[in-house]
Design an enzyme around this catalytic site. Structure first.
Site, short mmCIF file in Angstrom:
data_model
loop_
_atom_site.label_atom_id
_atom_site.label_comp_id
_atom_site.label_asym_id
_atom_site.label_seq_id
_atom_site.Cartn_x
_atom_site.Cartn_y
_atom_site.Cartn_z
N LYS A 258 15.88 82.38 50.20
CA LYS A 258 14.99 82.50 49.04
C LYS A 258 15.78 82.37 47.73
CE LYS A 258 12.45 85.78 46.33
NZ LYS A 258 11.66 86.97 46.17
N ASN B 243 22.86 78.31 64.08
CA ASN B 243 22.75 79.75 64.35
C ASN B 243 22.06 80.45 63.17
OD1 ASN B 243 24.99 79.14 62.77
ND2 ASN B 243 26.33 80.67 63.68
N LYS C 123 19.31 84.98 51.79
CA LYS C 123 19.97 83.94 50.98
C LYS C 123 19.08 82.75 50.74
CE LYS C 123 23.27 83.79 54.08
NZ LYS C 123 23.05 84.99 54.86
N GLY D 78 19.30 80.90 60.11
CA GLY D 78 17.89 80.58 59.91
C GLY D 78 17.50 81.07 58.54
N HIS D 79 17.26 80.17 57.61
CA HIS D 79 16.88 80.57 56.25
C HIS D 79 15.37 80.39 56.08
CE1 HIS D 79 21.20 79.97 54.58
NE2 HIS D 79 21.07 81.00 55.38
N GLN E 148 25.14 83.10 57.55
CA GLN E 148 25.62 84.38 58.09
C GLN E 148 26.08 85.27 56.92
OE1 GLN E 148 27.11 81.43 59.95
NE2 GLN E 148 25.15 81.52 60.95
N ASP F 272 21.45 87.50 57.14
CA ASP F 272 20.02 87.80 56.97
C ASP F 272 19.73 88.59 55.71
OD1 ASP F 272 19.63 86.67 59.54
OD2 ASP F 272 20.26 88.55 60.44
P1 IMP Z 1 27.20 82.91 66.98
O1 IMP Z 1 27.37 82.57 65.53
O2 IMP Z 1 25.95 82.33 67.60
O3 IMP Z 1 28.42 82.61 67.78
O4 IMP Z 1 27.01 84.51 67.09
C1 IMP Z 1 28.06 85.40 66.74
C2 IMP Z 1 27.51 86.64 66.04
O5 IMP Z 1 26.99 86.27 64.76
C3 IMP Z 1 26.35 87.30 66.77
O6 IMP Z 1 26.42 88.70 66.55
C4 IMP Z 1 25.12 86.74 66.08
O7 IMP Z 1 24.00 87.60 66.18
C5 IMP Z 1 25.63 86.67 64.65
N1 IMP Z 1 24.93 85.65 63.85
C6 IMP Z 1 25.03 84.32 63.94
N2 IMP Z 1 24.23 83.71 63.04
C7 IMP Z 1 23.62 84.69 62.35
C8 IMP Z 1 22.70 84.70 61.26
O8 IMP Z 1 22.29 83.67 60.72
N3 IMP Z 1 22.30 85.92 60.83
C9 IMP Z 1 22.78 87.08 61.36
N4 IMP Z 1 23.65 87.11 62.38
C10 IMP Z 1 24.06 85.94 62.87
#
Ligand code: IMP
Length: 424
Positions: free
Chosen positions: A18, A38, A16, A40-41, A224, A13
């Site tokens: 932008k 997982n 990235k 979200g941009h 991530q 978060d």
């Molecule tokens: P998962 O990727 O859904 O298995 O989640 C594992 C960990 O990564 C958790 O703490 C999520 O909140 C975190 N996480 C997964 N995707 C993101 C993202 O895009 N931004 C921030 N944290 C993320």
């Protein structure tokens, strides 16, 4: 020609989307290399905003081709939704979107497993996004995964879903006390999505090698952040893929020797979603203030993000493991108006004071941040068109970061819009 990896240098978060959107106006190819829906941009345009989960953020520049690499795990129904919403914005994806035939598929059973496993972990829950990411990578590594190429052959798909469900349904019944899942229903759901996706599935490794041979400009977009990396992050509170620079190569098929730049992106402060240690977390009014001013709520799940001051110990670690040689600082404007701003320079762990990020999680959990307090700035950074116009104390802040980290800040983001960016 150049190959640049863009990485989140914290816990995700960092903004990235932008930055990749901005950099991709000069890129021939933009490539996602790990993670799945997982991520979200969020991209903000003058009149509208859009959240991308799987398709690279370069899709809104007509000159760039977008690749979903082999390291990504793809939820076909989520991808169809995304393709449809991008097309509804008038973007034609033909010859612009390419999906690796060896990327693994997230099936409905992965999402169910993600949720029931989290429930069963109780107080030890990871706080996953529930999008099936971990279980899909488990299938990949245990060699029972279904890949995009398998979706093009109905018989193979049916066979693989049925055989995988034998094990999964046994665990549903005996371990999780949940209803069994139906192979036909799952296969039919996937086959419906395949109709939209099939034209984009291809050998992206060959495509990218040809692009490198033809001196094209490539941008690899991480999802991530480095501290959520399965190997180098705060295990087990991590995602199940490799957002780090090494993951960019294995998740795309691009060799390390082709990479010229590694751009690390950090917020001017720090956030984290999900569980796990976060030494600079502010569980007070200052933290609430950062959350409110920075609209710190998850783009995928809407969860409030944990907020705190910038952690230079963790950031320095991210710089070392990724070979970050250029830096972007985002959300600088969120610090506008604070009387003072703090930066964590060391961890105090019992009697030991250190600048080296501990790999032993129990030490990170015990770490007390040691702060250097810098003067805040009252005027807004948003209106600043270049570095020279920044308030003096904001410049001091950035200089402190550069000196500590040993990396120059190349881009400064002072607001969500494309126009609110200073290229240095
Ligand atoms: P998962 O990727 O859904 O298995 O989640 C594992 C960990 O990564 C958790 O703490 C999520 O909140 C975190 N996480 C997964 N995707 C993101 C993202 O895009 N931004 C921030 N944290 C993320």
């Amino acid at each position: 020609m150049s190959v640049r990896i863009v990485i989140g240098a914290q816990w995700g978060d960092e903004g990235k989307g932008k930055i990749v959107d901005l950099l991709s106006k000069d890129a021939d190819y933009v490539i996602r290399y790990q993670g799945g829906a997982n991520a979200g941009h969020t991209l903000k345009f003058d009149e509208t905003s859009v959240v991308l989960h799987l398709v690279p953020s370069g899709i809104f520049h007509n000159n760039s081709k977008c690749v979903i690499g082999n390291g990504v795990v793809i939820d076909p129904t989520a991808l169809v939704d995304e393709i449809e919403s991008i097309e509804a914005m008038g973007v034609n994806l033909e010859e612009r979107l390419f999906i690796s035939e060896t990327a693994h598929v997230i099936l409905p059973y992965h999402k169910v497993l993600d949720q029931v496993k989290e429930k069963r972990r109780g107080k030890d829950a990871i706080g996953t996004t529930g999008r099936g990411i971990g279980p899909a990578y488990v299938s990949k590594v245990s060699r029972t995964g279904i890949r995009m190429i398998d979706l093009l052959d109905e018989e193979t798909l049916r066979y693989k879903v049925e055989s995988n469900l034998e094990d999964i349904n046994a665990s549903m019944k005996y371990i999780y006390q949940e209803e069994p899942l139906d192979a036909d229903q799952i296969t039919n759901e996937i086959l419906e999505a395949v109709q939209t996706i099939a034209p984009y599935i291809t050998n992206t490794s060959a495509l990218l090698h040809e692009a490198i041979d033809s001196n094209k400009t490539l941008l690899l977009e991480g999802a991530q952040g480095s501290m959520l990396d399965i190997d180098h992050g705060t295990y087990p509170y991590v995602t199940s893929s490799s957002p780090t620079a090494g993951g960019a190569c294995s998740g795309s098929g691009i060799p390390p020797t082709a990479v010229d730049h590694v751009m690390g992106i950090t917020k001017a402060y720090c956030t984290r979603v999900g569980n796990g240690p976060f030494p600079t977390e502010l569980d007070n009014n200052e933290g609430n203030n950062l959350r409110k001013k920075g609209s710190e709520f998850g783009a995928t799940t809407g969860r409030p993000r944990r907020c705190g001051w910038i952690d230079l110990v963790a950031l320095k670690y991210a710089i070392r493991i990724n070979g970050i040689n250029e830096l972007t600082v985002t959300k600088m404007d969120v610090l506008d108006g604070f009387d003072e701003v703090k930066v964590c320079t060391d961890y105090q762990i019992g009697d030991e004071k250190t600048r080296i990020y501990p790999l032993d999680l129990s030490k990170v959990e015990k770490a007390e941040p040691v702060y250097k307090t810098l003067k805040g700035w009252a005027t807004s950074t948003r209106e600043c068109g270049n570095f020279e116009e920044l308030p003096e104390n904001a410049t001091e802040y950035l200089n402190f970061l550069e000196d500590y980290l040993g990396v120059k800040v190349k881009i400064l983001s002072t607001g969500p819009k494309r126009s609110e960016t200073i290229m240095i």
